[in-house]
Write an enzyme that holds these catalytic residues in place. Structure first.
Site, PDB file in Angstrom:
ATOM      1  N   ASP A 111       0.855  -1.183   0.000  1.00 16.97           N
ATOM      2  CA  ASP A 111       0.000   0.000   0.000  1.00 16.97           C
ATOM      3  C   ASP A 111       0.889   1.229   0.000  1.00 16.97           C
ATOM      4  OD1 ASP A 111      -2.451  -1.403   0.118  1.00 16.97           O
ATOM      5  OD2 ASP A 111      -2.315  -1.577   2.290  1.00 16.97           O
ATOM      6  N   ASP A 129      -7.097  -1.166  -4.596  1.00 14.86           N
ATOM      7  CA  ASP A 129      -8.164  -0.786  -3.662  1.00 14.86           C
ATOM      8  C   ASP A 129      -9.040   0.312  -4.264  1.00 14.86           C
ATOM      9  OD1 ASP A 129      -7.018  -2.524  -1.767  1.00 14.86           O
ATOM     10  OD2 ASP A 129      -5.829  -0.913  -0.874  1.00 14.86           O
TER      11      ASP A 129
END
Length: 152
Positions: A111, A129
């Site tokens: 991330d 995401d």
């Protein structure tokens, strides 16, 4: 179908961006883009958002495979006549596969998009995401619009 191209595009952008983060940033470092709003932060996640189900990779493998099979089936059956649905499912498929690739090859998800929304420190996320969320929001909007048309 063009919707699979959308999924492949999401996967490519997601994986390239994650590779760049892994190769060029130390874990935990941050680069400010817009102070107090947007940062590029090297982060790893072994669960879902907010650390939910951390280290339960087997769960994510099973859920993702079932989910991807469902999405592909649904695309084949319904997306031929519904462009917005096809685009939405392409984004969702690409997002699901992008994070699945990380889980299989890294045993964690990379991330790096770190935002503060009205001073709330939102969990760090990635392109996959984002694609998943945009796809879901598009489906919700479409469902609401279709419901409104049906009432008229």
């Amino acid at each position: 179908m063009i919707y699979y191209v959308i999924a492949l595009f999401v996967i490519a952008i997601d994986q390239i961006s994650k590779w760049l983060i892994v190769k060029n940033m130390e874990l935990g470092t941050s680069i400010p883009i817009i102070d107090n709003v947007l940062y590029i932060t090297s982060h790893r996640n072994r669960g879902a958002a907010w650390g939910i189900l951390e280290n339960k990779m087997w769960f994510f493998y099973i859920i993702t495979v079932v989910f991807v099979v469902f999405i592909v089936f649904y695309m084949k059956k319904y997306a031929k006549t519904d462009k917005l649905l096809g685009i939405s499912l392409g984004l969702i498929l690409g997002g699901a596969m992008g994070n699945f690739i990380d889980r299989v090859f890294r045993q964690e998800v990379v991330d790096f998009i770190h935002v503060y929304i009205f001073s709330y420190n939102y969990p760090v996320f990635n392109i996959a995401d984002s694609a998943l969320c945009i796809g879901v929001v598009l489906i919700i909007i479409q469902t609401l619009l279709e419901g409104k048309k049906a009432k008229e």
